[in-house]
Structure formats: C-alpha cells, structure tokens
Scaffold this active site. Structure first.
Site, PDB file in Angstrom:
ATOM      1  N   HIS A 265      18.122 -22.983  -3.473  1.00  0.00           N
ATOM      2  CA  HIS A 265      19.290 -23.166  -4.424  1.00  0.00           C
ATOM      3  C   HIS A 265      20.267 -23.889  -3.833  1.00  0.00           C
ATOM      4  CE1 HIS A 265      18.151 -21.379  -8.432  1.00  0.00           C
ATOM      5  NE2 HIS A 265      17.633 -20.332  -7.606  1.00  0.00           N
ATOM      6  N   GLU A 329      21.729  -9.498  -6.170  1.00  0.00           N
ATOM      7  CA  GLU A 329      21.524 -10.209  -7.275  1.00  0.00           C
ATOM      8  C   GLU A 329      20.165 -10.038  -7.541  1.00  0.00           C
ATOM      9  OE1 GLU A 329      21.959 -14.503  -9.204  1.00  0.00           O
ATOM     10  OE2 GLU A 329      21.685 -14.319  -7.135  1.00  0.00           O
ATOM     11  N   ASP A 363      13.466 -16.202 -13.329  1.00  0.00           N
ATOM     12  CA  ASP A 363      14.211 -17.122 -13.540  1.00  0.00           C
ATOM     13  C   ASP A 363      13.869 -18.282 -14.451  1.00  0.00           C
ATOM     14  OD1 ASP A 363      16.070 -17.050 -11.377  1.00  0.00           O
ATOM     15  OD2 ASP A 363      14.965 -18.441  -9.917  1.00  0.00           O
TER      16      ASP A 363
END
Length: 455
Positions: A265, A329, A363
């Site tokens: 990311h 997360e 995602d």
C-alpha cells in the site's frame, strides 16, 4: 524476530509502536496553508495546485459528462463484471444494516421516537496517484446510495497516464456510475478536502467527508473537522496495517502473501506477524523474500517491511493478547479452528478467519467495508458502515395526562439541579391543566378536552 517474553513492558510497548509521522508540525503548517489558499481563491487554487502537484493544466475541476462517458466506454467486459460483482456483494451486506425507526410509549401518554435520516450531502475522497482505488468508490458510494444521501460528491486526483491524461480512471468512473454519483471533480490531496469542506465556485460544500488518503489528506480531514465552519469526517485513518496470528500449522506462503498485500500500500504501512512457532516465522520470512521478487511494487513493500515485526509468542493465548494490545486495522487469524478464538479478539477493525480468507477479500468483494480505523483507534471506533451516512434524532410527544403523570418528577429533578426555568416550564402547564379541570364542572375528562376541546 522478537521473543515477546524476553521484553520488558516498555520494550513490548516499543515493539508495537506505529511508524511515527515525521515532521508533524511542519505537515500541519503546510496543510493549513493549502486549506487557506483554497478558502481564499477557490477553483483558481485547485487548478494551480493541480498544475503544481500533478503536472496538468485543466480548464475546470469538474469532469465533463461526455468525457466520463467516453472513458467508461474503454473499460473491458471483464473489468466491468468484476466491479459489478463487488458492487452487489457490498450492497447486500450494507442493505442488511438498514434499521427501522424506533417508537416507544415509555408510559401512558408519553411517546418517544428515534428516527434515522440520511446525511444530506457527503463528500467522498478517492485516492489516485500510484494506486487509484475504484474499490473505495464502492465502499463509500454504496452506503451513501442505500442511506439515501441527497447529494454525493466525489473528488479524486486527475489521471496522469498518457492514454487518459487529465481524466479519471475508467474503473473509478464505472464504480461511481453504479453508485449513482454524477458530481465528479478532478482534484486531490489536502486541497480536495478543503474544497469539500468550505466550497468553491464549482464544488458546493458538503456536510461530511469520507475516505482514506495520504498524510496530507489525513491531516486536512482532521483540521477541517476541528473547525466549526468546516465539515465532519468519518474517522481518523492513518497508514494501512495488518496483524497476522498464525499457529504452527498455518501456511507460511499464505501468511507472507497477506503481509505483503498490506506492505505494498505504501512505505508507511505496517505489517506484524505473531506466532507461537519459530519455524513458521522463519518460513514466512523466506516466502516474503521469494514473493517480493514477483511484485511490481516491491520497492514500496520493502520500505514498509522496515516497519514490520515478527513476534514469537509463548502461546496462542499470548499471541491473542499481543493482538488485543496492538488493536490492528486488519486482523488475520490463521489458527486451526479460527472461529473458536473470535470471542477472545477484543480489538480489531476487521477480522479475517481461516486460511482461505485473505485480507484482499475485504478490500474488494466479500461485502464488508474496507474503510477502517487505524493507529489503534479500533479500540473505540467501528469500521465504516451504513450508520455513518445517517444521523439519528429523537422525537417526543406528550399528552396532557402523560405530562400530569411525569411532570412532578421532572419538577423535582429540575429543582435539585437549581434550574428554575426548567421547573416552571412544567409547572405552568400543570397549573393550566388544573385550572381547565376546574372549569369543566364535572364533565367527562379526556386528553382531547384537556387540550381545549370539549366532547
């Protein structure tokens, strides 16, 4: 590798520390300057900053509909089908979150309601740059659509690729179309957040801003949220992170792939593996090295891996304790009988159970939302859901007899707090009801004639 039981309490805390945001004061100052520039110059500032940061000269920040249609027409059938599948999955999960209004007669003549209403106008920030995210369009656009928000604005940096220069990627546009979004603006960074919060000639201000972004976007969201004249935001969200819990039987290749999926990311992402098996940890390290050679974003992932941790726990119970302390997360549980551990997982924004539940599913297309609190905020904040796009307000309606029943208690409580005006607001009404009763001359009493209408 870190052996947890060999660390002091302070060392354990340091081992779970997130990457610090360097030069935070300098970042705040720069973002504040950008926000002020947008407030002062509006669209002109947006176009200037697009030229400065994206190297593009645009005539306007709004994307013309004809250009959007032409870009969508270039999208292949396979890409459209994948976006449609994800849209359907996300829509089904979020539609299930619709809650009915609540109406309760708390005592005879006293009716209380809790009503849910969509937030009128919302702004969606969709990252662009090195990794445009059509999936984020769906994660934000679908709940806005289901909630019934009257106006949905989408801001994203303009596409700088040669074949679509100055436009927006086709995948983002198609996802927006499915979500019914027709206000699309080519602006990114802190300036986009400022435009949505305060408005410009082209972009009318919104009530709440959603979406992830880089450090500039995150800082801008927090600054406008602190300003009464700004806008509310969904949550503070920092760099992406994942913690994987794995036992000795876990597939090390799967674990490595999950760690790398977050590492790619950005360089400020953080990945952590916690296991009671030293062999599993060593195998995972080897698999990471071999898989890295196949990744186009390997250099980004390598930088993120500098913030990684490989922690050897004394037991699976200890591993769970470490995870709860970190509050990730994303939490992936590759234990045998992973679901049996769910009740012990106290702090995580999104949990992925079992070897065949990669974080990538969340995602894109499992149906859950991928906009999640980071930096330990999962201890107190929820993952983004339909409720974030709504507001709830209460309604109460009391009949004369209902007020007679609860009024004396209200007056007593108001007097105890020294709030005489509160006490009088009830007392005057009760006195009026008593006077009205005296004039009825033994007529049948009901709530209707107490309100002024005789039967």
């Amino acid at each position: 590798m870190i052996t947890w039981q060999d660390l002091t309490l302070d060392e354990q805390k340091d081992a779970l520390a997130r990457p610090a945001i360097a030069n935070r004061a300098d970042l705040t100052s720069k973002v504040a300057d950008i926000i002020q520039l947008v407030k002062d110059k509006g669209d002109e500032a947006l176009l200037e900053l697009t030229a400065k940061f994206d190297g593009l000269t645009l005539d306007s920040v709004a994307l013309p509909q004809e250009q959007a249609d032409a870009i969508i027409a270039t999208l292949g059938a396979e890409q459209k089908a994948a976006i449609e599948l994800a849209y359907g999955q996300i829509k089904r999960f979020h539609e299930a979150q619709v809650q009915p209004n609540v109406k309760v007669e708390t005592s005879p003549g006293v009716v209380c309601e809790l009503i849910t209403q969509a937030i009128s106008s919302v702004g969606l920030y969709i990252p662009g740059g090195s990794a445009p995210l059509p999936s984020t369009v769906l994660m934000l656009g679908v709940p806005a659509q289901i909630a019934g928000c009257k106006r949905t604005v989408l801001c994203t940096p303009p596409d700088t690729s040669a074949n679509n220069k100055g436009g927006v990627t086709a995948e983002i546009l198609y996802a927006a179309k499915l979500c019914g979004i027709n206000e699309i603006y080519r602006t990114g960074g802190a300036q986009a957040v400022a435009a949505m919060a305060y408005g410009t000639n082209s972009i009318a201000a919104v009530d709440k801003i959603f979406g992830p972004g880089n450090s500039f976007v995150t800082e801008a969201k927090q600054l406008v949220a602190q300003d009464p004249a700004g806008a509310a935001i969904d949550m503070p969200a920092g760099p992406s992170e994942v913690l994987v819990l794995a036992d000795a039987n876990a597939n090390s290749a799967f674990v490595a792939a999950d760690l790398l999926s977050q590492a790619e990311h950005g360089p400020d992402s953080q990945v952590i593996l916690v296991s009671d098996s030293q062999i599993l940890i060593e195998k995972t390290k080897q698999d990471i090295e071999s898989q890295l050679t196949l990744l186009p974003r390997a250099e980004i992932a390598k930088k993120a891996l500098a913030n990684s941790r490989f922690i050897l726990a004394s037991s699976l119970e200890n591993a769970v304790q470490i995870s709860n302390q970190y509050a990730p997360e994303h939490l992936i549980v590759q234990f045998d009988n992973a679901r049996d551990w769910l009740g012990k997982l106290d702090n995580a924004a999104s949990v992925f159970l079992g070897a065949y539940t990669p974080e990538s599913a969340g995602d894109y297309a499992s149906g859950t939302n991928h906009v999640l609190p980071t930096y330990g905020y999962s201890k107190v904040l929820s993952s983004l859901n339909l409720a974030d796009f709504t507001r709830k307000f209460t309604v109460q309606e009391i009949t004369p007899s209902g007020l007679q029943a609860i009024g004396p208690a209200i007056m007593t409580l108001a007097a105890a707090e020294g709030l005489d005006a509160h006490r009088n607001a009830v007392g005057l009404r009760l006195d009026a009801l008593t006077a009205k009763l005296d004039t009825l001359n033994d007529s049948p009493v009901s709530d209707s004639n107490l309100s002024g209408t005789k039967k």
